[in-house]
Design an enzyme around this catalytic site. Sequence first.
Site, mmCIF file in Angstrom:
data_model
loop_
_atom_site.group_PDB
_atom_site.id
_atom_site.type_symbol
_atom_site.label_atom_id
_atom_site.label_comp_id
_atom_site.label_asym_id
_atom_site.label_seq_id
_atom_site.Cartn_x
_atom_site.Cartn_y
_atom_site.Cartn_z
ATOM 1 N N ASP A 86 -30.648 54.317 21.662
ATOM 2 C CA ASP A 86 -31.279 53.248 20.874
ATOM 3 C C ASP A 86 -30.521 52.840 19.611
ATOM 4 O O ASP A 86 -29.729 53.585 19.064
ATOM 5 C CB ASP A 86 -32.726 53.623 20.513
ATOM 6 C CG ASP A 86 -32.847 54.930 19.737
ATOM 7 O OD1 ASP A 86 -31.973 55.800 19.855
ATOM 8 O OD2 ASP A 86 -33.846 55.087 19.000
ATOM 9 N N GLU A 153 -34.772 57.655 19.889
ATOM 10 C CA GLU A 153 -34.559 58.737 18.917
ATOM 11 C C GLU A 153 -35.000 58.293 17.533
ATOM 12 O O GLU A 153 -35.603 59.073 16.793
ATOM 13 C CB GLU A 153 -33.085 59.164 18.893
ATOM 14 C CG GLU A 153 -32.809 60.385 18.012
ATOM 15 C CD GLU A 153 -32.800 60.089 16.522
ATOM 16 O OE1 GLU A 153 -33.353 60.890 15.749
ATOM 17 O OE2 GLU A 153 -32.261 59.035 16.110
HETATM 18 ZN ZN ZN Z 1 -30.506 57.087 12.795
HETATM 19 ZN ZN ZN Z 2 -28.901 58.810 14.789
#
Ligand code: ZN
Ligand code: ZN
Length: 435
Positions: A86, A153
Amino acid sequence: MSPSPNGAYGPVLDGLPRVLRPTVADYLELHRHPELSGAEERTAARHAERLRDAGLEVTTGVGGHGVVGVLRNGPGPVVLLRAELDALPVREATGLPYASEAVAPDAEGRPVPVMHACGHDLHLACLGGTAALLAGATGHWSGTLVTVGQPAEETLGGARAMLEDGLYTRFPVPDVVLAQHTAPLPAGMVAHAHGPVLAGSRLLEVVVHGSGGHAASPHLAVDPVVAAAAIVLRLQTVVSRETSPAEQVVLTVGSLHAGTRGNVVPASATLEVSVRAFGDEALERVTAAVHRIVTAECAASGCPRDPSVRVLARSQPTLADPGTVAAVRRAHEETLGAGRVAVWPASTATEDFPLYGPAGAALHGVGEVRTAYWMLGCVGPEQWARTPGAGAAAKMAALPPNHSPAFRPDPRLSVPAGVTALTAAALTQLAGPAR
Ligand SMILES: [Zn+2]
Ligand SMILES: [Zn+2]
């Protein structure tokens, strides 16, 4: 024939020139087309294709857009290598020819600019390069390689989602999980911590309930803007007055929203508070202090009801296994050169990586899973030379950090170092002649 400069890792790492060009091309393409957390469809498809080309057995759609690659290569340990898919809602301002111009809807459907401002594109490209390198040298190691391309994440939900979707039941259970993360250090270097690598965190949402009214008659309302302002200031004392100077704790009020226009007293105010520390006890203590202060300030303001405090996200400190870290650090000294392996002071950044280790293993009923995690330098030599500051510490403080619109990894040096570091680390844990 002269001996390989890569020493014991030579039989695998000497194949690096073969995978460098496609890995840099992959990086540039990923960088140009970032996707937000939870929406990594194109990124996942591209990464899956790269793993299939390398000969891995690939499963997509694990815990969202998660991608799992498996390469079984005889008896031996199971080694899991993890990277993220991401990007962030940041407008890129690097001026690079391959800069992102992507715009995508955020969680509320509003269009926002998107940028790989945390270097996840570099981690993912290096994971693809490492998979290709190991798959092309199966005569030199044995065991099972598992690769994970993790979604979401940045919102701290992706590791949990993949584990809950069977990462440790549908796929070989790892003995060890390894990952690297970019940092504003010179490209070509890595850095290892001697204790905790990254902090644990709690992201709290606080809603202050006032009572709305006319700006002309504030005495008939309970103004949540004033209560929220008092809360922001009073929260600063949690670290300065309630936390030992010897302890590392951070509390940041990262967002504060109230009202629609100047002539209306709004009915509520919403704050988001990020708390970071290196142990669960400290995180719980600071979270309790936030509850106490918020509740007391609302009472002091005469709010008609108590505020609500919700934990929106949480992460644990990244505490890698000391023995595994030592083995990986030695491999990095051997392959990159001891001068390119630095010491990493614990950072108050945070990650959902610890869930792959003991905490996640316990949740999912599997045995011991060790972890190691290191930082990967990414600042090119020209940028380093241009950055003001007398020493390395001053330059690092002046460089745009991860999440900055000006964050610009130099792939020419950081891709070879990233593939070398990840491959050598995997080889320390796999069985076979290269060990
Ligand atoms: Zn980050
Ligand atoms: Zn990161």
